[in-house]
Design an enzyme around this catalytic site. Structure first.
Site, PDB file in Angstrom:
ATOM      1  N   GLY A   1       0.843  -1.186   0.000  1.00  0.00           N
ATOM      2  CA  GLY A   1       0.000   0.000   0.000  1.00  0.00           C
ATOM      3  C   GLY A   1       0.877   1.233   0.000  1.00  0.00           C
TER       4      GLY A   1
ATOM      5  N   GLN B   1       7.806  17.093   0.342  1.00  0.00           N
ATOM      6  CA  GLN B   1       8.321  15.800  -0.128  1.00  0.00           C
ATOM      7  C   GLN B   1       8.099  15.706  -1.644  1.00  0.00           C
ATOM      8  OE1 GLN B   1       5.678  16.379   2.087  1.00  0.00           O
ATOM      9  NE2 GLN B   1       4.898  14.348   2.524  1.00  0.00           N
TER      10      GLN B   1
ATOM     11  N   TYR C   1       9.133  -3.490   3.523  1.00  0.00           N
ATOM     12  CA  TYR C   1       8.743  -3.574   2.110  1.00  0.00           C
ATOM     13  C   TYR C   1       9.953  -3.539   1.143  1.00  0.00           C
ATOM     14  CZ  TYR C   1       6.239  -2.125  -2.167  1.00  0.00           C
ATOM     15  OH  TYR C   1       5.747  -2.024  -3.442  1.00  0.00           O
TER      16      TYR C   1
ATOM     17  N   ARG D   1       8.173  13.286  -5.268  1.00  0.00           N
ATOM     18  CA  ARG D   1       8.112  11.945  -5.851  1.00  0.00           C
ATOM     19  C   ARG D   1       7.911  12.106  -7.352  1.00  0.00           C
ATOM     20  NH1 ARG D   1       8.948  11.123  -1.301  1.00  0.00           N
ATOM     21  NH2 ARG D   1       8.157   9.555   0.143  1.00  0.00           N
TER      22      ARG D   1
ATOM     23  N   ASN E   1       6.130   5.143  -7.953  1.00  0.00           N
ATOM     24  CA  ASN E   1       4.674   5.324  -7.753  1.00  0.00           C
ATOM     25  C   ASN E   1       3.826   5.252  -9.019  1.00  0.00           C
ATOM     26  OD1 ASN E   1       4.293   6.106  -4.853  1.00  0.00           O
ATOM     27  ND2 ASN E   1       5.935   7.509  -5.496  1.00  0.00           N
TER      28      ASN E   1
ATOM     29  N   ALA F   1      10.890   1.184  -6.184  1.00  0.00           N
ATOM     30  CA  ALA F   1      11.898   2.195  -5.859  1.00  0.00           C
ATOM     31  C   ALA F   1      12.213   2.169  -4.365  1.00  0.00           C
ATOM     32  CB  ALA F   1      11.397   3.576  -6.269  1.00  0.00           C
TER      33      ALA F   1
ATOM     34  N   LYS G   1      -2.273   5.441  -2.314  1.00  0.00           N
ATOM     35  CA  LYS G   1      -1.060   6.262  -2.397  1.00  0.00           C
ATOM     36  C   LYS G   1      -1.457   7.726  -2.587  1.00  0.00           C
ATOM     37  CE  LYS G   1       2.258   2.933  -3.586  1.00  0.00           C
ATOM     38  NZ  LYS G   1       3.603   2.975  -4.127  1.00  0.00           N
ATOM     39  N   ALA G   2      -0.425   8.588  -2.536  1.00  0.00           N
ATOM     40  CA  ALA G   2      -0.693  10.033  -2.491  1.00  0.00           C
ATOM     41  C   ALA G   2      -1.639  10.557  -3.593  1.00  0.00           C
ATOM     42  CB  ALA G   2       0.623  10.801  -2.496  1.00  0.00           C
TER      43      ALA G   2
END
Ligand code: NAD
Length: 347
Positions: free
Chosen positions: A93, A234, A163, A236, A192, A133, A206-207
């Site tokens: 997740g 942050q 993970y 990504r 992602n 990643a 996820k975000a």
């Protein structure tokens, strides 16, 4: 891409050859199942431990089995007659899940351990593993402006706890099945992934999906504010699902990439605050931002260095985040409304 580089030309996978896809009740493997089905492959076995009614997508005329792939005998059954095996099954997740449930994440090693052996025993020609990643050294990801990660950055190893270490260890299995036993394996480190039919609620999202849902919810309830995990700086990169499945196909069928981990991700760096702005723009609303600094945030900055994939495939995921988020937002909005109306929804 020239004809010579065309994955299908190298592989010549027959349309009636048996393809096995693990984790097909989930997001990416569900999309991969649909992709192969649409390409005319007739023998696809899709497997997930979830009961069939809970699968995100059920592709018509595909054999769908509800089975637990952490069990050795089940994997043997799953891989019967397999020519190609795609293992995307994992207990996973977003940050909220992988920081909290490290044991569940580590236990996914059982899935790959049994699936790769079963694939080998069944005489499969190729085996695909979905790495992440999160396998990269976390020391290299401590600031939002951290340089993009290249494949060699996984070692010296200091992967994400739980993970990430499972992914790194399972990658190693794939490398050794090629080195010792000659089975062709492919290892993609996904960055992602987002898009329609992905998890959007319930704690594993996820975000991108979480932010879309929060914007939709705030709009619906007239709340006026939005809670963001961390200070929002942050960074990504986010890969659209269509790029992901196309990349899986190319990586799996490229003989130059056997047993070689490779980034599969977008190289467009996005800060979480920017993600919120894009989702707000799509939703046509502006919200007051509240930052929860105690919430799980993961590493400070992560991007995909795509030099190697460009060199190998002359290709990289190219759907812009803004472009990909629109259909994702629309799909989540529909799920949200359906749920409100008491209809069945995904996740
Ligand atoms: P997902 O949770 O939507 O799908 C994974 C599926 O695996 C789920 O449907 C789950 O029920 C199934 N599963 C778990 N344990 C199983 C078992 N024992 N037997 C059979 N099925 C089992 O996740 P996803 O986003 O589609 O991810 C697919 C793969 O890609 C995973 O290996 C994941 O670690 C990897 N990955 C995903 C992302 C991402 O951004 N989504 C990023 C990096 C890596």
């Amino acid at each position: 891409m020239t004809n010579q580089d065309n994955p299908r030309a190298i592989n010549e996978l027959g349309k009636d050859d048996q393809i096995v896809i693990g984790g097909a009740g989930g997001f990416i493997a569900g999309a991969l199942t649909r992709y192969f089905h649409e390409q005319g492959f007739t023998r696809i076995r899709a497997i997930d431990k979830k009961p069939l009614p809970e699968w995100y997508q059920r592709v018509p005329r595909v054999e769908c089995l509800s089975m637990d792939l952490s069990d050795e005998d089940t994997c043997k059954r799953a891989c019967e007659d397999a020519v190609e095996v795609y293992n995307l099954a994992a207990d996973m997740g977003g940050m909220g899940f992988i920081e909290r449930f490290r044991i569940e994440c580590l236990r996914s090693i059982l899935i790959n351990t049994h699936m790769i052996e079963a694939a080998y025993r069944a005489g499969a020609q190729r085996y695909f593993f979905s790495s992440s990643a999160c396998a990269y050294n976390v020391e290299l990801q401590k600031v939002p402006t951290a340089r993009a990660l290249k494949e060699s950055d996984a070692y010296p190893a200091m992967a994400e706890r739980g993970y990430g270490w499972e992914k790194l260890m399972s990658e190693m299995f794939c490398q050794e099945y090629w080195a010792e036993r000659g089975m062709k394996t492919a290892i993609a480190r996904f960055h992602n992934v987002y898009g329609p039919w992905g998890t959007w609620d319930g704690g594993r999202e996820k975000a991108p999906a979480a932010i879309c849902r929060k914007v939709i919810e705030a709009k619906d309830k007239g709340a006026g504010d939005i809670v963001i995990w961390g200070d929002g700086t942050q960074t990504r990169s986010f890969m659209y699902i269509d790029d992901c499945v196309a990349g899986i196909d190319m990586i799996m069928h490229c003989d130059k990439l056997i047993a070689t981990p490779i980034n599969l991700g977008s190289s467009e760096l996005i800060a979480i605050n920017e993600l919120v702005s894009i989702a707000e723009e799509i939703g046509g609303i502006q919200l007051e931002r509240k930052h929860d600094l105690e919430a799980p945030q993961g590493v400070a900055g992560r991007n995909s260095d795509n030099t190697f994939i460009q060199e190998m495939l002359g290709w990289e995921p190219s759907t812009s985040f803004r472009e990909g988020l629109k259909p994702t937002y629309a799909w989540i909005e529909k799920q949200y409304k359906d749920r409100k109306a008491g209809k069945r929804t995904v996740s």
